[in-house]
Scaffold this motif. Structure first.
Motif, short mmCIF file in Angstrom:
data_model
loop_
_atom_site.label_atom_id
_atom_site.label_comp_id
_atom_site.label_asym_id
_atom_site.label_seq_id
_atom_site.Cartn_x
_atom_site.Cartn_y
_atom_site.Cartn_z
N ARG A 156 -0.72 46.31 9.62
CA ARG A 156 -0.90 45.93 8.21
C ARG A 156 -2.33 45.54 7.88
O ARG A 156 -2.71 45.47 6.72
CB ARG A 156 0.01 44.74 7.88
N GLY A 157 -3.13 45.26 8.93
CA GLY A 157 -4.47 44.73 8.70
C GLY A 157 -4.39 43.22 8.61
O GLY A 157 -3.46 42.67 8.01
N ILE A 158 -5.35 42.53 9.21
CA ILE A 158 -5.39 41.07 9.08
C ILE A 158 -5.52 40.75 7.59
O ILE A 158 -6.31 41.39 6.90
CB ILE A 158 -6.58 40.48 9.87
N PRO A 159 -4.74 39.78 7.11
CA PRO A 159 -4.81 39.46 5.68
C PRO A 159 -6.24 39.16 5.23
O PRO A 159 -7.00 38.48 5.92
CB PRO A 159 -3.91 38.23 5.56
N GLU A 211 1.36 43.31 16.51
CA GLU A 211 1.57 43.98 15.22
C GLU A 211 2.53 45.16 15.40
O GLU A 211 3.34 45.46 14.54
CB GLU A 211 0.21 44.41 14.67
N ARG A 230 -6.74 47.67 4.01
CA ARG A 230 -5.59 46.96 3.45
C ARG A 230 -5.63 47.06 1.94
O ARG A 230 -6.68 46.92 1.34
CB ARG A 230 -5.68 45.49 3.91
N SER A 254 -3.00 43.53 18.54
CA SER A 254 -2.52 44.80 17.98
C SER A 254 -1.11 45.11 18.47
O SER A 254 -0.27 45.63 17.73
CB SER A 254 -3.48 45.94 18.35
N LYS A 264 1.28 32.83 13.84
CA LYS A 264 2.35 33.82 13.74
C LYS A 264 3.57 33.39 14.54
O LYS A 264 4.64 33.88 14.34
CB LYS A 264 1.86 35.19 14.22
C1 0RA Z 1 -1.71 37.53 10.56
C2 0RA Z 1 -0.74 37.88 9.64
C3 0RA Z 1 -0.38 39.21 9.52
C4 0RA Z 1 -0.99 40.18 10.31
C5 0RA Z 1 -1.96 39.83 11.25
C6 0RA Z 1 -2.31 38.48 11.36
C7 0RA Z 1 -2.60 40.85 12.08
C8 0RA Z 1 -3.53 40.47 13.06
C9 0RA Z 1 -4.12 41.46 13.83
C10 0RA Z 1 -5.06 41.47 14.85
C11 0RA Z 1 -5.26 42.79 15.22
N1 0RA Z 1 -4.48 43.58 14.48
C12 0RA Z 1 -3.78 42.80 13.60
N2 0RA Z 1 -2.90 43.16 12.68
C13 0RA Z 1 -2.32 42.20 11.92
C14 0RA Z 1 0.65 39.59 8.53
C15 0RA Z 1 0.03 40.20 7.32
C16 0RA Z 1 0.98 40.50 6.20
O1 0RA Z 1 1.90 39.71 5.95
O2 0RA Z 1 0.78 41.52 5.54
#
Ligand code: 0RA
Length: 277
Positions: free
Chosen positions: A76-79, A50, A137, A47, A104
């Protein structure tokens, strides 16, 4: 021939998580209290990443009455869409069940990172008796649940609408007592608070809330949010000392591929402390 079938893929995934359960120490350091708290840090660090990417502003850590730990962010939320390599799975399922999934890093997108980094949230899943995932999301709320070390109960499903305009990820997990049998599965609030406060100092203006809902823990709620970042950290480190001047010295330099930020303040004491991250 059958190697690429869903069944064979699923078996390989569970073998990956089984490897974590066989040698937890390789992934989280120990199966004692250190390892137990490492689970929380692992989820929180995701988090925080993020937030560092500029998408999350608040992280809530809640110790639940039944011994679970919930980490909520407004990123953004995990895809949730289908994963390009595993067309029958959501990206979220892959992130939660594949070691080192996510990718990432190494793509040049980040010049700062949460640190150690990372064994990934799939390790937490492997060492949990139960894990619940909720993702808001694209207007929808998605949920998925894993049991007994990461076995999915079913695919990621849309379970309703996300609250108006909300995006973010919520991970709730229950550490597996079969793994953490030596020192137990009871979190120490003080241990978590110290680390959470440091994350708040190191991530200017990020709000990190801690709430202890366990019986006999007085429903403790603590909010960390430091608009001064490491300047506030230095003030905190010198709080019980006599500073030689009031203002904390501070400078930073930001370049395309690297940045540095320094805060310092002398005190009248004999010892110096240098903390680098
Ligand atoms: C992979 C890609 C993206 C966001 C996340 C993971 C992500 C992982 C976690 C774990 C806890 N909170 C998180 N928030 C995001 C990017 C997604 C996109 O491109 O919209």
């Amino acid at each position: 021939m059958a190697d690429d079938s869903y069944g064979a893929q699923q078996i390989r995934v569970l073998e990956g998580l089984e490897a974590v359960r066989k040698r937890p120490g390789m992934y989280i350091g120990s199966t004692g209290l250190g390892g137990l708290h490492h689970l929380v840090y692992e989820v929180v660090d995701n988090s925080v990443d993020e937030a560092m990417a500029g998408h999350a502003t608040r992280i809530d850590v809640v110790l639940l009455p039944d011994g679970g730990c919930r980490v909520i962010d407004d990123g953004r939320g995990i895809p949730t869409e289908q994963h390009h390599q595993y067309p029958d799975k959501s990206t979220a399922e892959v992130v939660l069940t594949h070691l080192h999934a996510g990718g990432k890093f190494g793509d040049g997108a980040y010049k700062v990172s949460g640190g150690l980094h990372g064994v990934g949230v799939s390790v937490v899943n492997a060492l949990a008796s139960r894990l619940h995932l909720q993702i808001d999301r694209e207007g929808n709320r998605h949920e998925m649940e894993f049991l007994a070390g990461g076995t999915p109960l079913g695919p990621l499903r849309v379970t309703g609408k996300a609250p108006r305009g909300r995006t973010g990820t919520t991970v709730t997990f229950w550490p597996d007592p079969e793994i953490f049998h030596s020192e137990g599965v009871e979190f120490r609030a003080q241990t978590l608070l110290e680390r959470l406060e440091r994350m708040a100092f190191l991530n200017k203006a990020l709000e990190i809330r801690f709430e202890d809902q366990r019986p006999d823990h007085n429903n403790e709620v603590v909010v960390f949010k430091y608009n001064g970042g490491i300047i506030d950290f230095v003030k905190h480190l010198n709080r019980a000392k006599e500073a030689l001047f009031k203002k904390v010295a501070h400078f930073e330099a930001i370049e395309p591929t690297q940045e540095v930020e320094v805060a310092l303040q002398w005190n009248t004491g004999f010892y110096e402390g240098i903390h680098s991250f």
